[in-house]
Design a protein around this motif. Structure first.
Motif, mmCIF file in Angstrom:
data_model
loop_
_atom_site.group_PDB
_atom_site.id
_atom_site.type_symbol
_atom_site.label_atom_id
_atom_site.label_comp_id
_atom_site.label_asym_id
_atom_site.label_seq_id
_atom_site.Cartn_x
_atom_site.Cartn_y
_atom_site.Cartn_z
ATOM 1 N N ALA A 171 11.018 18.266 30.151
ATOM 2 C CA ALA A 171 11.745 17.753 31.320
ATOM 3 C C ALA A 171 11.442 18.691 32.483
ATOM 4 C CB ALA A 171 13.238 17.717 31.052
ATOM 5 N N GLN A 172 10.787 18.167 33.535
ATOM 6 C CA GLN A 172 10.340 19.011 34.638
ATOM 7 C C GLN A 172 11.301 18.929 35.835
ATOM 8 O OE1 GLN A 172 6.060 18.924 35.483
ATOM 9 N NE2 GLN A 172 5.778 17.604 33.684
ATOM 10 N N SER A 173 11.515 20.093 36.465
ATOM 11 C CA SER A 173 12.410 20.189 37.625
ATOM 12 C C SER A 173 11.671 20.777 38.825
ATOM 13 C CB SER A 173 13.624 21.065 37.299
ATOM 14 O OG SER A 173 14.365 20.526 36.231
ATOM 15 N N ASP A 174 12.229 20.582 40.005
ATOM 16 C CA ASP A 174 11.571 21.011 41.243
ATOM 17 C C ASP A 174 11.441 22.517 41.380
ATOM 18 O OD1 ASP A 174 11.150 18.443 42.099
ATOM 19 O OD2 ASP A 174 12.950 18.361 43.352
ATOM 20 N N ASN A 175 12.321 23.269 40.715
ATOM 21 C CA ASN A 175 12.235 24.730 40.760
ATOM 22 C C ASN A 175 12.865 25.317 39.504
ATOM 23 O OD1 ASN A 175 15.177 25.473 41.367
ATOM 24 N ND2 ASN A 175 14.712 24.068 43.055
ATOM 25 N N VAL A 176 12.685 26.612 39.322
ATOM 26 C CA VAL A 176 13.112 27.236 38.078
ATOM 27 C C VAL A 176 14.630 27.285 37.932
ATOM 28 C CG1 VAL A 176 13.116 29.606 38.966
ATOM 29 C CG2 VAL A 176 12.639 29.196 36.539
ATOM 30 N N ARG A 177 15.369 27.394 39.025
ATOM 31 C CA ARG A 177 16.826 27.401 38.913
ATOM 32 C C ARG A 177 17.358 26.028 38.483
ATOM 33 N NH1 ARG A 177 19.981 31.949 40.357
ATOM 34 N NH2 ARG A 177 18.624 33.710 39.875
ATOM 35 N N ALA A 178 16.679 24.975 38.898
ATOM 36 C CA ALA A 178 17.059 23.634 38.444
ATOM 37 C C ALA A 178 16.768 23.486 36.951
ATOM 38 C CB ALA A 178 16.311 22.573 39.247
ATOM 39 N N ALA A 179 15.658 24.068 36.509
ATOM 40 C CA ALA A 179 15.333 24.048 35.080
ATOM 41 C C ALA A 179 16.380 24.836 34.287
ATOM 42 C CB ALA A 179 13.945 24.640 34.856
ATOM 43 N N LEU A 180 16.814 25.956 34.826
ATOM 44 C CA LEU A 180 17.866 26.759 34.203
ATOM 45 C C LEU A 180 19.159 25.964 34.076
ATOM 46 C CD1 LEU A 180 19.020 29.622 33.335
ATOM 47 C CD2 LEU A 180 19.583 29.930 35.758
ATOM 48 N N ALA A 181 19.497 25.231 35.122
ATOM 49 C CA ALA A 181 20.755 24.477 35.140
ATOM 50 C C ALA A 181 20.811 23.428 34.032
ATOM 51 C CB ALA A 181 20.941 23.805 36.499
ATOM 52 N N LEU A 182 19.691 22.813 33.713
ATOM 53 C CA LEU A 182 19.677 21.799 32.649
ATOM 54 C C LEU A 182 20.035 22.408 31.296
ATOM 55 C CD1 LEU A 182 16.514 19.608 33.448
ATOM 56 C CD2 LEU A 182 18.929 19.070 33.858
ATOM 57 N N VAL A 183 19.602 23.639 31.067
ATOM 58 C CA VAL A 183 19.938 24.313 29.812
ATOM 59 C C VAL A 183 21.379 24.820 29.861
ATOM 60 C CG1 VAL A 183 19.288 26.126 28.189
ATOM 61 C CG2 VAL A 183 17.531 24.963 29.524
ATOM 62 N N SER A 184 21.772 25.347 31.001
ATOM 63 C CA SER A 184 23.131 25.876 31.158
ATOM 64 C C SER A 184 24.190 24.819 30.889
ATOM 65 C CB SER A 184 23.300 26.432 32.578
ATOM 66 O OG SER A 184 24.614 26.921 32.774
ATOM 67 N N THR A 185 23.931 23.602 31.341
ATOM 68 C CA THR A 185 24.905 22.508 31.164
ATOM 69 C C THR A 185 24.760 21.792 29.829
ATOM 70 O OG1 THR A 185 23.411 20.963 32.292
ATOM 71 C CG2 THR A 185 25.062 22.089 33.649
ATOM 72 N N GLY A 186 23.730 22.140 29.070
ATOM 73 C CA GLY A 186 23.539 21.513 27.772
ATOM 74 C C GLY A 186 22.754 20.227 27.800
ATOM 75 N N GLU A 187 22.249 19.851 28.971
ATOM 76 C CA GLU A 187 21.450 18.626 29.054
ATOM 77 C C GLU A 187 20.111 18.797 28.356
ATOM 78 O OE1 GLU A 187 21.562 16.476 32.924
ATOM 79 O OE2 GLU A 187 22.812 18.177 33.567
#
Length: 258
Positions: A171-187
Motif C-alpha cells: 500500500a503506497q502513500s504520498d510520503n513516509v509519515r502517511a505510510a507510518l500512519a497506516l501502521v499506527s492506526t492498524g490499517e
C-alpha cells in the motif's frame, strides 16, 4: 502649563507603541521545504528559533520529490532539505540552490515496523516469508518510484530477494509519515519507514532493521535557495547544523553528518 503636560503624556505613550510596531515590522519569515520524516525534530528546532529571534518559520512537509518539483516550478521557498541526494540534484541543476551552501546534514536508518507496542521481532533475510507475515494485510510504504523512503525500501527488498513476493501487497502513500500512519492506526500490519519515524509514534514497534548495504545511504542534503532574501533565512539554515539542532535530531534517531 496643562497643554505641555498633555503633549508630554502623549509622547510618553506613543514612544513604546512606535518601538513595538517597529520591532514587529522587522520580524522576518523563513519558508522551509523539508522531507516529511523531519517533522518532529524540525518543528522543535523551529519553535526554539522563533522564541529566540521573533522571526517566523513556516515549514512545508511532503515527499522530497513533490517538494523539489514545486521549487522548480516556482514555489517560494528559502531553504530545502531533501531525504535523498537525487532530488536535491534536480533543484541544483535548475540553478535554484545558492552556490556553496549545499551540505549533507543528517543520515537515517531504514526499518520494518509493526502495529502495536509489543510486536515480536522479525529476522530479515532471503528466506523471510513477508507475505505470510502480512497474512492478507498490506505492507505500508511511501511511493516506491518517487518518494525516497519508498525507493530505499523497494531497493532493500529487491536486494534481499523479497520484492517480487510482496509487490502486489504494498500500500503506497504520498510520503513516509502517511505510510507510518497506516501502521499506527492498524490499517496495515507492517510498514517500511525510517527509524526516526518509528521513534515519533508510540503505536508501532521496530521489528527489524534493514542492512545498510541493501540500499543507498540515506542522506539529507540541505541548501539555501536563491529566493532567500534576508538574514533570518541564513540564520535558520546555519541553525540546522548547529549544536542545538544536532542534539534535537540525534534524540530523534538521526545520524549527525554536518
Amino acid at each position: 502649563m496643562l497643554l505641555p503636560s498633555i503633549r508630554s503624556l502623549r509622547l510618553t505613550l506613543a514612544l513604546p507603541l512606535a518601538l513595538a510596531l517597529g520591532g514587529a515590522a522587522q520580524a522576518e519569515e523563513v519558508v522551509v521545504f523539508a522531507a516529511a520524516s523531519m517533522k518532529t525534530a524540525l518543528d522543535q528546532l523551529a519553535a526554539d528559533f522563533q522564541a529566540e529571534t521573533g522571526n517566523t518559520v513556516t515549514i512545508s512537509y511532503a515527499g522530497s520529490n513533490a517538494l523539489a518539483k514545486q521549487i522548480i516550478e516556482g514555489a517560494p521557498a528559502d531553504i530545502f532539505v531533501s531525504a535523498a541526494v537525487n532530488w536535491m540534484d534536480e533543484v541544483e541543476k535548475a540553478g535554484l540552490a545558492v552556490d556553496g551552501t549545499r551540505k549533507d546534514l543528517f543520515g537515517n536508518t531504514l526499518v520494518l515496523i509493526a502495529h502495536g507496542k509489543d510486536a515480536p521481532p522479525v529476522s530479515l533475510g532471503k528466506d523471510t516469508d513477508l507475505a505470510g507475515l502480512l497474512a492478507g494485510g498490506k505492507l505500508s510504504m511511501a511511493l516506491v518510484d518517487s518518494v525516497p523512503a519508498g525507493q530505499y525500501g523497494k531497493a532493500a527488498l529487491e536486494s534481499l530477494g523479497l520484492w517480487s513476493g510482496i509487490e502486489a501487497d504494498v500500500a503506497q502513500s504520498d510520503n513516509v509519515r502517511a505510510a507510518l500512519a497506516l501502521v499506527s492506526t492498524g490499517e496495515a500490519p507492517y510498514g517500511i519507514v525510517y527509524a526516526t519515524d518509528a521513534v515519533a509514534d508510540d503505536n508501532v514497534t521496530v521489528v527489524a532493521t534493514f542492512p545498510e548495504d541493501s540500499h543507498k545511504p540515506i542522506l539529507y542534503p540541505g541548501a539555501l535557495l536563491t529566493g532567500a532574501a534576508d538574514d533570518a533565512d541564513k540564520a535558520f539554515y546555519e541553525a540546522l547544523s548547529g549544536d542545538k539542532a544536532d542534539a534535537i535530531f540525534a534524540a530523534q534517531g538521526f545520524k549527525i553528518l554536518n
